[in-house]
Structures are given as structure tokens and as C-alpha cells.
Design a protein around this motif. Structure first.
Motif, PDB file in Angstrom:
ATOM      1  N   ASP A  23      32.051  52.239  87.370  1.00  0.00           N
ATOM      2  CA  ASP A  23      32.778  52.018  86.129  1.00  0.00           C
ATOM      3  C   ASP A  23      33.996  52.936  86.091  1.00  0.00           C
ATOM      4  OD1 ASP A  23      30.869  50.199  85.407  1.00  0.00           O
ATOM      5  OD2 ASP A  23      29.820  51.528  84.015  1.00  0.00           O
ATOM      6  N   LEU A  24      35.167  52.351  85.872  1.00  0.00           N
ATOM      7  CA  LEU A  24      36.420  53.091  85.885  1.00  0.00           C
ATOM      8  C   LEU A  24      37.012  53.162  84.487  1.00  0.00           C
ATOM      9  CD1 LEU A  24      38.000  51.398  89.034  1.00  0.00           C
ATOM     10  CD2 LEU A  24      36.742  53.562  88.945  1.00  0.00           C
ATOM     11  N   HIS A  25      37.378  54.355  84.079  1.00  0.00           N
ATOM     12  CA  HIS A  25      38.027  54.545  82.778  1.00  0.00           C
ATOM     13  C   HIS A  25      39.116  55.591  82.942  1.00  0.00           C
ATOM     14  CE1 HIS A  25      38.156  56.136  78.490  1.00  0.00           C
ATOM     15  NE2 HIS A  25      38.483  54.872  78.373  1.00  0.00           N
ATOM     16  N   GLN A  26      40.348  55.213  82.616  1.00  0.00           N
ATOM     17  CA  GLN A  26      41.499  56.110  82.737  1.00  0.00           C
ATOM     18  C   GLN A  26      41.623  56.682  84.150  1.00  0.00           C
ATOM     19  OE1 GLN A  26      40.595  58.782  79.493  1.00  0.00           O
ATOM     20  NE2 GLN A  26      41.581  57.459  77.981  1.00  0.00           N
ATOM     21  N   ALA A  50      36.905  47.835  85.637  1.00  0.00           N
ATOM     22  CA  ALA A  50      37.997  48.604  85.060  1.00  0.00           C
ATOM     23  C   ALA A  50      37.918  48.483  83.543  1.00  0.00           C
ATOM     24  CB  ALA A  50      39.336  48.089  85.571  1.00  0.00           C
ATOM     25  N   LEU A  51      37.623  49.582  82.886  1.00  0.00           N
ATOM     26  CA  LEU A  51      37.472  49.601  81.432  1.00  0.00           C
ATOM     27  C   LEU A  51      38.798  50.005  80.805  1.00  0.00           C
ATOM     28  CD1 LEU A  51      34.002  51.382  81.447  1.00  0.00           C
ATOM     29  CD2 LEU A  51      34.421  48.959  80.952  1.00  0.00           C
ATOM     30  N   GLY A  52      39.673  49.031  80.640  1.00  0.00           N
ATOM     31  CA  GLY A  52      40.978  49.297  80.074  1.00  0.00           C
ATOM     32  C   GLY A  52      42.027  49.579  81.128  1.00  0.00           C
ATOM     33  N   PRO A  53      43.240  49.969  80.704  1.00  0.00           N
ATOM     34  CA  PRO A  53      44.361  50.179  81.631  1.00  0.00           C
ATOM     35  C   PRO A  53      44.230  51.486  82.395  1.00  0.00           C
ATOM     36  CG  PRO A  53      45.020  50.711  79.391  1.00  0.00           C
ATOM     37  CD  PRO A  53      43.631  50.140  79.291  1.00  0.00           C
ATOM     38  N   GLY A  54      45.095  51.629  83.411  1.00  0.00           N
ATOM     39  CA  GLY A  54      45.158  52.869  84.167  1.00  0.00           C
ATOM     40  C   GLY A  54      44.164  52.974  85.294  1.00  0.00           C
ATOM     41  N   ALA A 112      37.683  50.426 100.451  1.00  0.00           N
ATOM     42  CA  ALA A 112      36.636  51.190 101.131  1.00  0.00           C
ATOM     43  C   ALA A 112      35.502  50.303 101.617  1.00  0.00           C
ATOM     44  CB  ALA A 112      36.094  52.267 100.189  1.00  0.00           C
ATOM     45  N   TRP A 113      35.237  49.232 100.870  1.00  0.00           N
ATOM     46  CA  TRP A 113      34.178  48.313 101.300  1.00  0.00           C
ATOM     47  C   TRP A 113      34.640  46.873 101.087  1.00  0.00           C
ATOM     48  CZ3 TRP A 113      28.435  47.897  99.297  1.00  0.00           C
ATOM     49  CH2 TRP A 113      27.700  47.146 100.234  1.00  0.00           C
ATOM     50  N   PRO A 114      35.443  46.353 101.999  1.00  0.00           N
ATOM     51  CA  PRO A 114      35.941  44.981 101.859  1.00  0.00           C
ATOM     52  C   PRO A 114      34.798  43.976 101.788  1.00  0.00           C
ATOM     53  CG  PRO A 114      37.149  46.165 103.563  1.00  0.00           C
ATOM     54  CD  PRO A 114      35.983  47.027 103.186  1.00  0.00           C
ATOM     55  N   ASN A 115      34.864  43.098 100.804  1.00  0.00           N
ATOM     56  CA  ASN A 115      33.872  42.045 100.584  1.00  0.00           C
ATOM     57  C   ASN A 115      32.480  42.585 100.262  1.00  0.00           C
ATOM     58  OD1 ASN A 115      35.669  39.808 101.113  1.00  0.00           O
ATOM     59  ND2 ASN A 115      35.587  40.412 103.265  1.00  0.00           N
ATOM     60  N   GLY A 116      32.431  43.852  99.828  1.00  0.00           N
ATOM     61  CA  GLY A 116      31.143  44.434  99.486  1.00  0.00           C
ATOM     62  C   GLY A 116      30.913  44.639  98.010  1.00  0.00           C
ATOM     63  N   LEU A 117      31.973  44.475  97.209  1.00  0.00           N
ATOM     64  CA  LEU A 117      31.881  44.735  95.776  1.00  0.00           C
ATOM     65  C   LEU A 117      32.626  43.669  94.984  1.00  0.00           C
ATOM     66  CD1 LEU A 117      32.720  48.541  95.968  1.00  0.00           C
ATOM     67  CD2 LEU A 117      30.530  47.625  95.172  1.00  0.00           C
ATOM     68  N   GLN A 118      32.087  43.345  93.831  1.00  0.00           N
ATOM     69  CA  GLN A 118      32.771  42.467  92.885  1.00  0.00           C
ATOM     70  C   GLN A 118      33.717  43.313  92.038  1.00  0.00           C
ATOM     71  OE1 GLN A 118      29.582  40.742  90.629  1.00  0.00           O
ATOM     72  NE2 GLN A 118      28.580  39.875  92.426  1.00  0.00           N
ATOM     73  N   PHE A 119      34.754  42.658  91.492  1.00  0.00           N
ATOM     74  CA  PHE A 119      35.678  43.398  90.620  1.00  0.00           C
ATOM     75  C   PHE A 119      35.918  42.648  89.321  1.00  0.00           C
ATOM     76  CE2 PHE A 119      39.867  44.077  88.792  1.00  0.00           C
ATOM     77  CZ  PHE A 119      39.737  45.426  88.472  1.00  0.00           C
ATOM     78  N   GLY A 120      35.895  43.411  88.232  1.00  0.00           N
ATOM     79  CA  GLY A 120      36.219  42.848  86.930  1.00  0.00           C
ATOM     80  C   GLY A 120      36.991  43.837  86.085  1.00  0.00           C
ATOM     81  N   GLY A 121      37.740  43.303  85.131  1.00  0.00           N
ATOM     82  CA  GLY A 121      38.538  44.143  84.242  1.00  0.00           C
ATOM     83  C   GLY A 121      39.975  43.683  84.257  1.00  0.00           C
TER      84      GLY A 121
END
Length: 257
Positions: free
Chosen positions: A9-12, A57-61, A72-81
Motif C-alpha cells: 500500500d502506497l501513500h504519499q 496507490a492511495l492518492g497522488p504522489g 522489481a517483479w514484472p508480471n508478479g503484482l497487480q496495480f490499482g490506484g
């Protein structure tokens, strides 16, 4: 059988664990801020062969941190945000195994099948995850957009789950009201999801120990997977270790051989 799914989980721009319902334009109530970057966790999950995880990605930045994890892990993780029709293919090209979409599917708080078809043309059904993260209302649960702050008119129902399953590879469902509180899963929601699991599902929200993997498996008849965040030792938690979750998954793999 229910399996553990990892998360970043990414924030700022940092890897954090937050209380989901507190997220807004000013910030969020934070449970943990990691000293490590997103690529560290992607490498860790790759090393441990923990598949089906997601970067949110929880919001911008968060663009730089998101791309680091995917690289770092191509095709190993989903992405949302913030994924939409215009950028979905960019994230797939950057290494996401799937893209996770919520807010871009809504127009004036109403679900838009026109928007769904448009983004599906960019990704294909097999690389599209629908984020049905929701908040409890007097009528059950309704999908929440805009960092879980806007409660839409679209409810989590058997009919909607069946209809939407025809358009995606799987679902991701955060129970935003209990997300990050470590107070226990939303058992009623997990039970509902398990009864109508027309596509693979991952639930997140409130998990606090290894016992929650058992409980989700029981309530959903093994049809719903579980993400554990704030309670996990790698995010400063004391409820469960990553090694315990890995062992759980390995026990499942042995049972289906």
C-alpha cells in the motif's frame, strides 16, 4: 481453499499501512510507515513466490514508487490506484500482471458499463481486476470510490457480482469500514462473497491473526482469498508473521497435489 495474498500500500510515495476509512485529501491515520521502499517488498514477495498480490496507490504522489515495485517483479503484482482507460495499458507495459479499477468505472456515482467496456478493450478481460471495495450502509454494502470516501449507489449483491464477473479476471474487495483497524474481518461480507464467488476474489479489511485465514476459509467455503496488512510483522504488526502466511499457502499447495 483460501490463500494469503500480499499487498504493497502506497501513500504519499511511501509504503504504509493506514486506517482505510480515514483516508482523505488531508492525509490518513497511519498505523505504520516502512523504512523500506516498494521495490523491497516486491523483491521479498518474488523471493517467497507469493503470487496474486497487489500494489495500491492511495492518492497522488505514488507514481515513482508504484513503477519501482512493478519493475522489481514484472508480471508478479497487480496495480490499482487511479487506473483508467487512458493509462491502463501503460501500467501493464510497466510490469503489472493486472490492473485494478474502481473510480474510473463510475459516472455521477452510477456504475457505467460503457466505461467498463472501454477499459476492457485496453486491457482484455484476463488482465482486468474490478475493485469492489465497499462501505456498509443500511441496505448492506455499497461500492466506495474516491479513496473510499464516496459511497455509490451500486450495491454488493448476488446479481451484481454475477454480472460483473463476466467482464473481469477477478475481484478485489476492501471492507473500508474495518480496513486497518485489526478488529476482525467483516464476517457477513465475507459470507456473502463466498456464496456468490463467480470469479476469484480477494478480501481485505480487519484481519488480525492467522485465525482469520481459517475463518475466511470457513465462511467462504474456501472461495475467497485474504490480504493481511497492518497485523503482519513486515508492516510492524504483532498479530501474524509472513512466514506463517507462507506456511499456510504451502499447506494448501500440498493439499491440492
Amino acid at each position: 481453499m483460501t490463500v494469503f495474498r500480499p499487498c504493497i500500500d502506497l501513500h504519499q510515495g511511501q509504503v504504509k499501512q493506514i486506517v482505510g476509512g480515514s483516508l482523505n485529501d488531508e492525509g490518513a491515520k497511519t498505523n505504520y510507515v516502512s523504512p523500506y521502499d516498494s521495490a523491497y517488498y516486491a523483491d521479498l514477495y518474488k523471493e517467497k513466490n507469493l503470487t496474486g498480490g497487489h500494489v495500491i496507490a492511495l492518492g497522488p504522489g505514488n507514481q515513482e514508487a508504484a513503477l519501482k515495485a512493478l519493475k522489481a517483479w514484472p508480471n508478479g503484482l497487480q496495480f490499482g490506484g487511479g487506473v483508467n482507460r487512458e493509462n491502463a495499458s501503460d501500467y501493464l507495459n510497466a510490469g503489472a500482471s493486472h490492473v485494478i479499477v474502481t473510480s474510473a468505472l463510475f459516472e455521477n456515482d452510477e456504475f457505467s458499463f460503457e466505461r467498463l467496456e472501454a477499459i476492457k478493450k485496453e486491457t482484455g478481460k484476463n488482465k482486468l481486476v474490478l475493485d469492489l471495495s465497499c462501505r456498509r450502509t443500511k441496505d448492506g454494502w455499497h461500492i466506495a470510490t474516491n479513496r473510499w470516501q464516496t459511497v455509490t449507489r451500486t450495491a454488493i449483491t448476488a446479481e451484481n457480482l454475477k454480472s460483473l464477473a463476466e467482464h473481469c479476471a477477478e475481484f478485489l474487495i476492501h471492507a473500508a469500514d474495518v480496513e486497518g483497524l485489526q478488529g476482525g474481518i467483516d464476517e457477513e461480507l465475507v459470507t456473502l462473497l463466498g456464496k456468490h464467488a463467480y470469479a476469484p476474489m480477494t478480501y481485505a479489511g480487519g484481519a488480525r491473526s492467522l485465525a482469520d485465514l481459517h475463518r475466511v476459509s470457513e465462511l467462504s467455503n474456501g472461495k475467497v482469498d485474504l490480504t493481511i496488512g497492518s497485523a503482519l510483522d513486515i508492516f510492524g504488526g504483532k498479530g501474524v508473521t509472513l512466514d506463517e502466511c507462507i506456511q499456510w499457502n504451502q499447506n494448501y499447495e500440498r493439499s491440492v497435489r
